[in-house]
Design an enzyme around this catalytic site. Structure first.
Site, PDB file in Angstrom:
ATOM      1  N   PRO A   2       0.838  -1.216   0.000  1.00 19.01           N
ATOM      2  CG  PRO A   2      -0.602  -1.482   1.809  1.00 19.01           C
ATOM      3  CD  PRO A   2       0.657  -2.006   1.200  1.00 19.01           C
ATOM      4  CD  GLU A   3       2.997   2.856  -4.361  1.00 13.83           C
ATOM      5  OE1 GLU A   3       3.125   4.014  -4.787  1.00 13.83           O
ATOM      6  OE2 GLU A   3       3.220   1.854  -5.065  1.00 13.83           O
ATOM      7  NE  ARG A 112       5.656 -12.520   1.301  1.00  9.74           N
ATOM      8  CZ  ARG A 112       6.471 -12.158   0.314  1.00  9.74           C
ATOM      9  NH1 ARG A 112       5.995 -11.489  -0.710  1.00  9.74           N
ATOM     10  NH2 ARG A 112       7.750 -12.438   0.365  1.00  9.74           N
TER      11      ARG A 112
END
Ligand code: ZN
Length: 274
Positions: A2-3, A112
């Site tokens: 996510p940016e 992850r």
């Protein structure tokens, strides 16, 4: 990962549901994702507090609590923050669970396990590692063409790498750095200190425009990203270069090229971007 537009969308999607909620319990399933606090201390400092507001700095989401505590979350690769008004079962990927005013819950779901969680206070927030060196918010008043030009003049590396490093401007990752450079007509390989004032101005405009449009579209969903209600974004349909290596440029038809920069795949048009 996510940016800025994805984290901002998560912030906006969660804020109406989280503000005013009291944290009644905290369960930590993967303690190593807590970076500066133990599970016991997290419980002691959070339980009984109400959520006052949700903020964002760069790609960090800030959960501000009444009394000045701030929970800081960076979602990294696969992290999701999900609000469940009626609660939800824990899954193998639930890393942190905050029980709120019953029966609501907030889950950090992370396949992850690269997401990072910090606990700090509103006073200490600016000096938190990771935040202390962040450049200005690109959609805020501190980001200006003049300031961008001055900062870029100090860096000899490729402009793409400088944008990814977060020090000159916060919040851009691989997707929006490539898209902003395409809009500006600047090659990602250009040494940052060689940009002319006109190119800096185009880059400034390109960064702002692509981020504003992506926020309006609810972010880009390619692999893992969803908002706080589990809904995907729509900006992937508007991408000009990211993920399009070998496809024709939407502006001139030339086949887009790929390069690796700072270990990241980088896509650009060799004709439109100089
Ligand atoms: Zn082109």
């Amino acid at each position: 990962m996510p940016e800025l537009p994805e984290v901002e969308t998560i912030r906006r999607s969660l804020e109406p549901y989280l503000v005013g909620q009291e944290i009644t319990a905290v369960q930590v399933f993967r303690p190593r994702q807590l970076k500066n606090v133990t599970p016991a201390e997290l419980n002691r400092r959070l339980v009984g507090r109400r959520i006052a507001e949700l903020g964002r700095r760069g790609k960090y989401l800030l959960v501000n609590l009444e009394g000045g505590e701030v929970l800081v979350v960076h979602l990294r690769m696969t992290g999701r923050l999900l609000f469940y008004p009626q609660g939800a079962a824990v899954t193998p990927y639930t890393r942190l669970l905050m029980a709120l005013t019953p029966p609501a819950q907030l889950h950090l779901h992370d396949v992850r396990s690269f997401a990072m969680v910090f606990l700090t206070t509103s006073e200490a927030l600016p000096s938190l590692p990771g935040l202390v060196s962040l450049g200005p918010e690109p959609l805020g008043p501190a980001f200006t063409p003049q300031g961008l030009g001055k900062a870029l003049a100090k860096h000899r590396g490729p402009i793409k790498n400088v944008l990814l490093a977060q020090r000159v401007v916060a919040g851009l990752g691989n997707i929006y750095a490539d898209e902003a450079l395409f809009r500006a007509g600047i090659s990602p390989l250009r040494p940052a200190d060689t940009l002319t004032a006109e190119e800096v101005a185009r880059l400034f405009t390109g960064i702002r425009a692509v981020l504003q449009e992506a926020v309006a579209a609810g972010g880009t969903s390619i692999r893992d990203y969803v908002n706080g209600q589990g809904a995907p974004g729509a900006f992937q349909r508007q991408l000009a270069v990211y993920g399009r290596k070998g496809e024709p440029c939407r502006r001139c038809g030339t086949l887009l090229m790929g390069e690796r920069l700072a270990g990241r795949s980088t896509v650009f048009c060799p004709k439109c971007q100089l």
